[in-house]
Design an enzyme around this catalytic site. Sequence first.
Site, PDB file in Angstrom:
ATOM      1  N   ARG A   8      24.113 -24.834 -15.253  1.00  0.00           N
ATOM      2  CA  ARG A   8      25.024 -25.763 -15.887  1.00  0.00           C
ATOM      3  C   ARG A   8      26.253 -24.957 -16.237  1.00  0.00           C
ATOM      4  O   ARG A   8      26.128 -23.781 -16.613  1.00  0.00           O
ATOM      5  CB  ARG A   8      24.290 -26.238 -17.161  1.00  0.00           C
ATOM      6  N   SER A 189      32.496 -21.014 -15.383  1.00  0.00           N
ATOM      7  CA  SER A 189      32.398 -20.013 -14.299  1.00  0.00           C
ATOM      8  C   SER A 189      31.877 -18.668 -14.787  1.00  0.00           C
ATOM      9  O   SER A 189      32.240 -17.617 -14.256  1.00  0.00           O
ATOM     10  CB  SER A 189      33.748 -19.817 -13.602  1.00  0.00           C
ATOM     11  N   ARG A 190      31.048 -18.718 -15.783  1.00  0.00           N
ATOM     12  CA  ARG A 190      30.375 -17.494 -16.294  1.00  0.00           C
ATOM     13  C   ARG A 190      31.342 -16.472 -16.891  1.00  0.00           C
ATOM     14  O   ARG A 190      30.983 -15.316 -17.063  1.00  0.00           O
ATOM     15  CB  ARG A 190      29.531 -16.822 -15.191  1.00  0.00           C
ATOM     16  N   LEU A 191      32.583 -16.929 -17.207  1.00  0.00           N
ATOM     17  CA  LEU A 191      33.529 -16.000 -17.844  1.00  0.00           C
ATOM     18  C   LEU A 191      33.445 -16.199 -19.362  1.00  0.00           C
ATOM     19  O   LEU A 191      34.387 -16.665 -20.008  1.00  0.00           O
ATOM     20  CB  LEU A 191      34.952 -16.239 -17.308  1.00  0.00           C
TER      21      LEU A 191
END
Length: 211
Positions: A8, A189-191
């Site tokens: 997610r 975006s996993r940042l």
Amino acid sequence: MDIGDMRRDFESEGLDRDALNDDPVAQFHHWFEDARQAGILEPNAMSLATTGTDGMPDIRTVLLKYFDQTGFVFYTNYGSRKARELDENPRAALLFPWIGLNRQVRIQGRVEKVSKTESLRYFASRPRGSQIGAWVSEQSKAITSRGLLEQKVAEIRRKFSDGEVPLPSFWGGYRVVPERIEFWQGRPSRLHDRFEYVRQDDGWLIQRLQP
Ligand SMILES: Cc1cc2nc3c(=O)[nH]c(=O)nc-3n(C[C@H](O)[C@H](O)[C@H](O)COP(=O)(O)O)c2cc1C
């Protein structure tokens, strides 16, 4: 079961150094209130990780019952497995997984027992059933049946039927005195945003960590 596709994106507002409190306990307080107001189930449930002399990490859920500048307090049985591990190595890690808010908080520190007065005050505030439960359970030891536990409940109820249930000598609190606290905010975006506070002689070093 292959659950490699289960993911997610984290759509949340960012975490900026400017918006962070210089004091990690105040910052924790702020996030704790957010978790409470967001209706997170048991926002004070935290994972407690310990490691005894065998070096094997161990982990379980406990409830945070108090926190302030001196540390984070939970209550348990002083004869339990976690207590033995804390005797052997009085250091622990805590994790608050507030996934509904795309947040987690990690805490590491040394651990000390709280004073008897402090344990007494908290024990006295517990429902009678929980007080009796504390007397009954030799937490983490093997038992052959649930029936034996129920027998012990009946015995302890009889024993203290005349008045208050006293604090068992083998039950009380531990305080995790933080040395490092990390706040994690999930971002797209996993940042993700991560800030750690590391205790120094004269305050806290605060730095952003890569996600
Ligand atoms: C939501 C939740 C809250 C819990 N709270 C506590 C607690 O505050 N104190 C406690 O001793 N055990 C608590 N437990 C049980 C512990 O996870 C664990 O089973 C127990 O303390 C024995 O751990 P040990 O054998 O490592 O000592 C809780 C479990 C859950 C799922």
